[in-house]
Design a protein around this motif. Structure first.
Motif, mmCIF file in Angstrom:
data_model
loop_
_atom_site.group_PDB
_atom_site.id
_atom_site.type_symbol
_atom_site.label_atom_id
_atom_site.label_comp_id
_atom_site.label_asym_id
_atom_site.label_seq_id
_atom_site.Cartn_x
_atom_site.Cartn_y
_atom_site.Cartn_z
ATOM 1 N N ASP A 166 10.103 -2.275 46.378
ATOM 2 C CA ASP A 166 10.851 -3.487 46.037
ATOM 3 C C ASP A 166 10.021 -4.754 46.228
ATOM 4 O O ASP A 166 10.175 -5.724 45.471
ATOM 5 C CB ASP A 166 12.122 -3.576 46.895
ATOM 6 C CG ASP A 166 13.170 -2.560 46.470
ATOM 7 O OD1 ASP A 166 12.981 -1.922 45.418
ATOM 8 O OD2 ASP A 166 14.167 -2.393 47.192
ATOM 9 N N ASN B 281 12.883 -10.398 41.288
ATOM 10 C CA ASN B 281 14.327 -10.232 41.499
ATOM 11 C C ASN B 281 14.973 -9.515 40.315
ATOM 12 O O ASN B 281 15.844 -8.659 40.496
ATOM 13 C CB ASN B 281 14.986 -11.597 41.711
ATOM 14 C CG ASN B 281 14.621 -12.203 43.047
ATOM 15 O OD1 ASN B 281 14.254 -11.487 43.985
ATOM 16 N ND2 ASN B 281 14.715 -13.520 43.161
ATOM 17 N N VAL B 282 14.544 -9.879 39.113
ATOM 18 C CA VAL B 282 15.102 -9.242 37.913
ATOM 19 C C VAL B 282 14.746 -7.753 37.889
ATOM 20 O O VAL B 282 15.581 -6.897 37.569
ATOM 21 C CB VAL B 282 14.585 -9.928 36.640
ATOM 22 C CG1 VAL B 282 15.020 -9.155 35.389
ATOM 23 C CG2 VAL B 282 15.095 -11.365 36.576
ATOM 24 N N GLU B 283 13.508 -7.433 38.254
ATOM 25 C CA GLU B 283 13.073 -6.038 38.261
ATOM 26 C C GLU B 283 13.796 -5.233 39.333
ATOM 27 O O GLU B 283 14.128 -4.062 39.125
ATOM 28 C CB GLU B 283 11.565 -5.970 38.479
ATOM 29 C CG GLU B 283 10.764 -6.453 37.279
ATOM 30 C CD GLU B 283 9.283 -6.569 37.586
ATOM 31 O OE1 GLU B 283 8.476 -6.487 36.655
ATOM 32 O OE2 GLU B 283 8.933 -6.745 38.780
ATOM 33 N N ARG B 284 14.050 -5.858 40.475
ATOM 34 C CA ARG B 284 14.797 -5.155 41.538
ATOM 35 C C ARG B 284 16.221 -4.850 41.083
ATOM 36 O O ARG B 284 16.750 -3.766 41.359
ATOM 37 C CB ARG B 284 14.807 -5.989 42.816
ATOM 38 C CG ARG B 284 13.533 -5.852 43.649
ATOM 39 C CD ARG B 284 13.714 -6.390 45.047
ATOM 40 N NE ARG B 284 13.825 -7.847 45.046
ATOM 41 C CZ ARG B 284 12.796 -8.675 45.185
ATOM 42 N NH1 ARG B 284 11.572 -8.185 45.321
ATOM 43 N NH2 ARG B 284 12.973 -9.982 45.180
ATOM 44 N N ASP B 285 16.852 -5.801 40.396
ATOM 45 C CA ASP B 285 18.200 -5.565 39.876
ATOM 46 C C ASP B 285 18.194 -4.412 38.870
ATOM 47 O O ASP B 285 19.094 -3.562 38.868
ATOM 48 C CB ASP B 285 18.748 -6.827 39.209
ATOM 49 C CG ASP B 285 19.060 -7.926 40.209
ATOM 50 O OD1 ASP B 285 19.183 -7.603 41.409
ATOM 51 O OD2 ASP B 285 19.182 -9.096 39.799
ATOM 52 N N LYS B 286 17.157 -4.392 38.027
ATOM 53 C CA LYS B 286 17.068 -3.321 37.028
ATOM 54 C C LYS B 286 16.791 -1.981 37.710
ATOM 55 O O LYS B 286 17.314 -0.935 37.286
ATOM 56 C CB LYS B 286 15.976 -3.649 36.021
ATOM 57 C CG LYS B 286 15.896 -2.657 34.860
ATOM 58 C CD LYS B 286 15.089 -3.208 33.696
ATOM 59 C CE LYS B 286 15.812 -4.360 33.003
ATOM 60 N NZ LYS B 286 15.128 -4.742 31.740
ATOM 61 N N PHE C 81 17.853 -1.109 40.680
ATOM 62 C CA PHE C 81 19.120 -0.691 41.281
ATOM 63 C C PHE C 81 20.025 -0.078 40.221
ATOM 64 O O PHE C 81 20.645 0.972 40.435
ATOM 65 C CB PHE C 81 19.802 -1.886 41.938
ATOM 66 C CG PHE C 81 21.159 -1.583 42.520
ATOM 67 C CD1 PHE C 81 21.277 -0.917 43.723
ATOM 68 C CD2 PHE C 81 22.318 -1.941 41.840
ATOM 69 C CE1 PHE C 81 22.522 -0.613 44.251
ATOM 70 C CE2 PHE C 81 23.566 -1.649 42.362
ATOM 71 C CZ PHE C 81 23.663 -0.981 43.574
ATOM 72 N N ALA C 82 20.121 -0.745 39.052
ATOM 73 C CA ALA C 82 20.955 -0.223 37.965
ATOM 74 C C ALA C 82 20.439 1.128 37.484
ATOM 75 O O ALA C 82 21.222 2.034 37.169
ATOM 76 C CB ALA C 82 20.980 -1.215 36.808
ATOM 77 N N GLY D 132 20.286 -2.084 32.450
ATOM 78 C CA GLY D 132 20.187 -3.498 32.758
ATOM 79 C C GLY D 132 20.272 -4.387 31.542
ATOM 80 O O GLY D 132 19.977 -5.584 31.617
#
Length: 233
Positions: free
Chosen positions: A21, A26-31, A33-34, A64
């Motif tokens: 992580d 931040n965008v890559e971490r959200d993706k 997680f999804a 995402g």
């Protein structure tokens, strides 16, 4: 980060999941997680084989990204599925479960009642007698030394039909109490019943008893409900 279509580009999906992580935006971490949620397998309500959202979707699924307009289909039994989010989060699950998208079809008469054949009625009577016998024997109400011939499998009482019956009557799978062999079902009022992914006549008879007790009805009523699902297959 570019669009991510896991089935079209599995290597990119694998690389994202393996990247720490701290090396992601931040965008890559959200993706990520999804993607982790989308790769979590959950059991099919019909055949109990576990599959992820990615397994059941086609290659237009974007993680995402925008809404998915394709269908979810179990790769094992080819049942069309719906991804359902429960009212209450069940610990140990990804926050969703599979549900059959369409009810099991049955022949209808003009007055919207099942057109039951004589053969189906004969199976209903025979299997009610068998289920009653097996449950009675399990409860030790008859002499266990008496030799009784029962079929190894039942035609009307199957795991697929019991699952379809329970879904049609408002039951949902409790993933926290289920695995590949056993299934726990709950209703919003707190009632619980149990079924198996597969089994011989003895096991299926016990499942019918569990469903009947939880529904507060007779085993015959459950069998009639199974018959109403459609022609025997």
């Amino acid at each position: 980060m570019a669009q991510l279509f896991p089935k079209k580009n599995p290597e990119a999906a694998k690389k994202l999941l393996e990247t720490p992580d701290e090396k992601l935006t931040n965008v890559e971490r959200d993706k990520k997680f999804a993607l982790a949620i989308a790769t979590t397998p959950m059991p099919c309500p019909m055949c109990f084989v576990k599959m992820s959202v990615i397994d059941a979707a086609d290659d237009t699924l974007e993680v995402g990204g925008g809404d998915y307009n394709g269908t979810y289909v179990c790769p094992n039994c080819e049942t069309e599925l719906a991804k359902v989010v429960p009212f209450f989060m069940v610990p140990g699950t990804p926050g969703w479960h599979w549900q059959r998208k369409h009810p099991v079809p049955g022949k209808k008469m003009d007055n919207d009642r099942r057109n039951v054949s004589l053969q189906e009625l004969e199976v209903l009577v025979a299997e009610h007698d068998t289920v009653t016998l097996l449950v009675t024997r399990a409860q030790r109400r008859i002499d266990l030394g008496v030799h009784i011939v029962v079929p190894e499998q039942l035609q009307l009482v199957t795991s697929v039909r019991l699952s379809a019956y329970l879904q049609a009557h408002g039951w949902t799978i409790d993933e926290a109490g289920s695995d590949d062999k056993h299934r726990t079902w709950r209703k919003s009022d707190g009632r619980v019943c149990y079924t198996h992914a597969e089994g011989d006549a003895e096991v299926m008879a016990g499942d019918v008893e569990s469903v009947a007790l939880s529904e507060g009805c007779s085993m015959l009523r459950v069998l009639v409900g199974l018959l109403a699902l459609g022609p025997l297959t």
